[in-house]
Design a protein around this motif. Structure first.
Motif, PDB file in Angstrom:
ATOM      1  N   TYR A 357       0.817  -1.209   0.000  1.00  0.00           N
ATOM      2  CA  TYR A 357       0.000   0.000   0.000  1.00  0.00           C
ATOM      3  C   TYR A 357       0.855   1.266   0.000  1.00  0.00           C
ATOM      4  O   TYR A 357       0.383   2.333   0.378  1.00  0.00           O
ATOM      5  CB  TYR A 357      -0.922   0.012   1.221  1.00  0.00           C
ATOM      6  N   LEU A 358       2.131   1.157  -0.411  1.00  0.00           N
ATOM      7  CA  LEU A 358       3.000   2.331  -0.419  1.00  0.00           C
ATOM      8  C   LEU A 358       2.426   3.446  -1.276  1.00  0.00           C
ATOM      9  O   LEU A 358       2.447   4.624  -0.894  1.00  0.00           O
ATOM     10  CB  LEU A 358       4.392   1.930  -0.927  1.00  0.00           C
ATOM     11  N   TRP A 359       1.892   3.078  -2.437  1.00  0.00           N
ATOM     12  CA  TRP A 359       1.327   4.095  -3.321  1.00  0.00           C
ATOM     13  C   TRP A 359       0.166   4.828  -2.662  1.00  0.00           C
ATOM     14  O   TRP A 359      -0.015   6.038  -2.857  1.00  0.00           O
ATOM     15  CB  TRP A 359       0.837   3.429  -4.616  1.00  0.00           C
ATOM     16  N   LEU A 360      -0.612   4.101  -1.832  1.00  0.00           N
ATOM     17  CA  LEU A 360      -1.753   4.716  -1.171  1.00  0.00           C
ATOM     18  C   LEU A 360      -1.291   5.710  -0.114  1.00  0.00           C
ATOM     19  O   LEU A 360      -1.822   6.824  -0.024  1.00  0.00           O
ATOM     20  CB  LEU A 360      -2.627   3.631  -0.541  1.00  0.00           C
ATOM     21  N   TRP A 361      -0.265   5.296   0.668  1.00  0.00           N
ATOM     22  CA  TRP A 361       0.228   6.191   1.712  1.00  0.00           C
ATOM     23  C   TRP A 361       0.904   7.414   1.105  1.00  0.00           C
ATOM     24  O   TRP A 361       0.792   8.525   1.657  1.00  0.00           O
ATOM     25  CB  TRP A 361       1.196   5.435   2.632  1.00  0.00           C
ATOM     26  N   ILE A 362       1.616   7.233   0.016  1.00  0.00           N
ATOM     27  CA  ILE A 362       2.238   8.384  -0.648  1.00  0.00           C
ATOM     28  C   ILE A 362       1.169   9.347  -1.142  1.00  0.00           C
ATOM     29  O   ILE A 362       1.274  10.573  -0.975  1.00  0.00           O
ATOM     30  CB  ILE A 362       3.142   7.919  -1.800  1.00  0.00           C
ATOM     31  N   THR A 363       0.122   8.770  -1.745  1.00  0.00           N
ATOM     32  CA  THR A 363      -0.967   9.615  -2.249  1.00  0.00           C
ATOM     33  C   THR A 363      -1.637  10.377  -1.115  1.00  0.00           C
ATOM     34  O   THR A 363      -1.889  11.596  -1.224  1.00  0.00           O
ATOM     35  CB  THR A 363      -2.001   8.754  -2.984  1.00  0.00           C
ATOM     36  N   LEU A 364      -1.923   9.678   0.000  1.00  0.00           N
ATOM     37  CA  LEU A 364      -2.535  10.338   1.145  1.00  0.00           C
ATOM     38  C   LEU A 364      -1.617  11.410   1.730  1.00  0.00           C
ATOM     39  O   LEU A 364      -2.085  12.490   2.136  1.00  0.00           O
ATOM     40  CB  LEU A 364      -2.883   9.306   2.219  1.00  0.00           C
ATOM     41  N   GLY A 365      -0.306  11.111   1.768  1.00  0.00           N
ATOM     42  CA  GLY A 365       0.651  12.088   2.283  1.00  0.00           C
ATOM     43  C   GLY A 365       0.702  13.342   1.430  1.00  0.00           C
ATOM     44  O   GLY A 365       0.750  14.467   1.953  1.00  0.00           O
ATOM     45  N   VAL A 366       0.699  13.148   0.105  1.00  0.00           N
ATOM     46  CA  VAL A 366       0.721  14.307  -0.801  1.00  0.00           C
ATOM     47  C   VAL A 366      -0.550  15.127  -0.654  1.00  0.00           C
ATOM     48  O   VAL A 366      -0.507  16.375  -0.589  1.00  0.00           O
ATOM     49  CB  VAL A 366       0.909  13.825  -2.261  1.00  0.00           C
ATOM     50  N   LEU A 367      -1.703  14.452  -0.575  1.00  0.00           N
ATOM     51  CA  LEU A 367      -2.969  15.170  -0.417  1.00  0.00           C
ATOM     52  C   LEU A 367      -3.009  15.922   0.910  1.00  0.00           C
ATOM     53  O   LEU A 367      -3.496  17.072   0.971  1.00  0.00           O
ATOM     54  CB  LEU A 367      -4.142  14.184  -0.497  1.00  0.00           C
ATOM     55  N   LEU A 368      -2.488  15.274   1.972  1.00  0.00           N
ATOM     56  CA  LEU A 368      -2.462  15.929   3.271  1.00  0.00           C
ATOM     57  C   LEU A 368      -1.542  17.144   3.252  1.00  0.00           C
ATOM     58  O   LEU A 368      -1.870  18.209   3.821  1.00  0.00           O
ATOM     59  CB  LEU A 368      -2.017  14.933   4.339  1.00  0.00           C
ATOM     60  N   ALA A 369      -0.389  17.011   2.581  1.00  0.00           N
ATOM     61  CA  ALA A 369       0.538  18.141   2.482  1.00  0.00           C
ATOM     62  C   ALA A 369      -0.097  19.300   1.719  1.00  0.00           C
ATOM     63  O   ALA A 369       0.033  20.469   2.104  1.00  0.00           O
ATOM     64  CB  ALA A 369       1.831  17.692   1.806  1.00  0.00           C
ATOM     65  N   ILE A 370      -0.810  18.971   0.613  1.00  0.00           N
ATOM     66  CA  ILE A 370      -1.495  20.023  -0.153  1.00  0.00           C
ATOM     67  C   ILE A 370      -2.559  20.696   0.698  1.00  0.00           C
ATOM     68  O   ILE A 370      -2.711  21.931   0.690  1.00  0.00           O
ATOM     69  CB  ILE A 370      -2.109  19.421  -1.431  1.00  0.00           C
ATOM     70  N   LEU A 371      -3.295  19.893   1.480  1.00  0.00           N
ATOM     71  CA  LEU A 371      -4.333  20.434   2.344  1.00  0.00           C
ATOM     72  C   LEU A 371      -3.737  21.368   3.393  1.00  0.00           C
ATOM     73  O   LEU A 371      -4.286  22.456   3.684  1.00  0.00           O
ATOM     74  CB  LEU A 371      -5.094  19.292   3.014  1.00  0.00           C
ATOM     75  N   ILE A 372      -2.607  20.951   3.970  1.00  0.00           N
ATOM     76  CA  ILE A 372      -1.945  21.787   4.983  1.00  0.00           C
ATOM     77  C   ILE A 372      -1.455  23.087   4.372  1.00  0.00           C
ATOM     78  O   ILE A 372      -1.608  24.178   4.962  1.00  0.00           O
ATOM     79  CB  ILE A 372      -0.785  21.000   5.626  1.00  0.00           C
ATOM     80  N   ILE A 373      -0.863  23.008   3.172  1.00  0.00           N
ATOM     81  CA  ILE A 373      -0.384  24.226   2.504  1.00  0.00           C
ATOM     82  C   ILE A 373      -1.540  25.181   2.223  1.00  0.00           C
ATOM     83  O   ILE A 373      -1.443  26.402   2.445  1.00  0.00           O
ATOM     84  CB  ILE A 373       0.350  23.855   1.203  1.00  0.00           C
ATOM     85  N   LEU A 374      -2.670  24.639   1.745  1.00  0.00           N
ATOM     86  CA  LEU A 374      -3.840  25.478   1.483  1.00  0.00           C
ATOM     87  C   LEU A 374      -4.368  26.092   2.771  1.00  0.00           C
ATOM     88  O   LEU A 374      -4.798  27.270   2.792  1.00  0.00           O
ATOM     89  CB  LEU A 374      -4.930  24.645   0.803  1.00  0.00           C
TER      90      LEU A 374
END
Length: 389
Positions: A357-374
């Protein structure tokens, strides 16, 4: 002024909270990218004192071609409706009398690509018109053979085959299985044990409405590639994935003296996922050869795959993936098959490979980072507007 300072304090606390959230999110992604090693699941004969041989004395196997086939029972140009005596001679070399069973089995093809006579109900092709075993009204005969000091320990056993009275033409192939048994040894169904049995086989062939010399069947016309099935089996301590190619002999004739090479690729790609090869093959009439192609213990991905099976006569050199197909003595069969997502997950679990599930965690991490930046951008913008008020 006091209002602005209070908002500045709130803004700084929000910023610290966002920073900590970002840190934990990245830490979670890094931790879940570490994968545990696969969990592996663990998964004698004695000397024979008897022998058998075809029996031709006193017209015992009338019609059998003893001259050309002295080691088996071969009947040329059998007429429909015929009754054929099939006889074998059992020689008991021990001093004690013994019980033997003589059973008629239909010839089939094993996974190694050779003809076998050991299965009571083998898988045959739908083109089969006559089953060797059903030709005998009594296809299992028990007989007691005296010790070697009485009549040389020999007894002849005859089974009568009744050939159907129809327009069938071709080869009906089978064998007589002979082994010694102890009638007093009755094992309960709930019990299990390892029993060593020597078993001798005398091949028997009926050429109905034809003869061995006249019959000519092209391998290219006889063999068809039907079902292609991926599956997992245990080999020693390991589980491995195989692809079973169902190669059907649709003719009432043996197809032999050829070698095989098989390769599996993802459809539209050239990279080989799995290969298998054999050096000498024989397929029984109207039977199915379940040719196993080793995929191995690497992970399985869902998708559409392509199977190519190349064939070549044994006297024309080896066949490989790069071997071009010659119309003179080569031919090939091809078929697509699909491995579903559910199948791939099941195979990988059986191999001891956990889902990645590495791809899933990376995707969630990127989305979370984008959310935090916004969120940071939004809070900073709102703070700036409040300062301007």
């Amino acid at each position: 002024m006091l209002k602005q300072n209070k908002k500045q304090v709130v803004s700084k606390s929000n910023f610290r909270l966002i920073t900590w959230l970002t840190f934990f999110a990245l830490l979670m992604v890094s931790f879940n990218s570490l994968k545990l090693n696969p969990v592996w699941a663990d998964s004698n004969l004695t000397r024979a004192d008897f022998f058998v041989q075809p029996y031709f004395d006193n017209n015992a196997s009338a019609g059998a071609n003893f001259k050309d086939h002295p080691d088996n029972l071969w009947y040329d140009n059998v007429k429909p409706g015929s009754k054929i005596p099939v006889s074998v001679l059992i020689t008991n070399q021990s001093k004690e009398s013994r019980n033997f069973q003589v059973s008629a089995y239909t010839a089939s093809t094993n996974d190694s690509g050779t003809i076998t006579y050991s299965l009571v109900k083998p898988k045959m092709d739908s083109s089969q018109k006559v089953d060797f075993r059903t030709l005998f009204k009594n296809n299992e005969v028990n007989v007691k053979v005296p010790g070697k000091d009485t009549n040389n320990g020999q007894v002849a056993v005859t089974l009568i085959a009744q050939v159907p009275n129809n327009s069938f033409s071709g080869l009906v192939l089978g064998g007589l299985n002979i082994y010694a048994y102890d009638p007093t040894n009755k094992q309960k169904k709930s019990q299990t044990s390892l029993v060593n049995k020597f078993r001798f086989v005398i091949p028997v062939a009926f050429e109905v409405n034809t003869s061995f010399e006249k019959q000519r069947v092209k391998k290219q016309d006889a063999l068809k590639l039907e079902a292609v099935v991926p599956y997992v089996e245990t080999q020693g301590r390991d589980n491995v994935v195989n692809v079973k190619a169902g190669i059907h002999n649709t003719k009432s004739a043996t197809v032999g003296n050829f070698q095989t090479y098989a390769a599996v690729t993802r459809k539209g790609e050239k990279k080989i996922q799995a290969t298998a090869s054999t050096e000498a093959n024989q397929i029984a009439p109207n039977s199915v050869w379940n040719f196993p192609i080793l995929w191995g213990d690497q992970g399985v991905k869902s998708g559409t795959y392509h199977l190519t099976v190349k064939f070549r006569s044994t006297n024309n050199g080896p066949v490989k993936n790069t071997t071009p197909v010659s119309k003179k003595y080569d031919w090939k069969l091809e078929k697509d098959f699909t491995i579903t997502g559910a199948q791939a997950n099941q195979f990988n679990r059986q191999l001891g490979i956990k889902p990645n599930y590495l791809w899933l965690w990376i995707t969630l991490g990127v989305l979370l980072a984008i959310l935090i930046i916004l969120l940071v951008w939004y809070l900073a913008r709102r703070t700036k507007k409040n300062k301007q008020v």
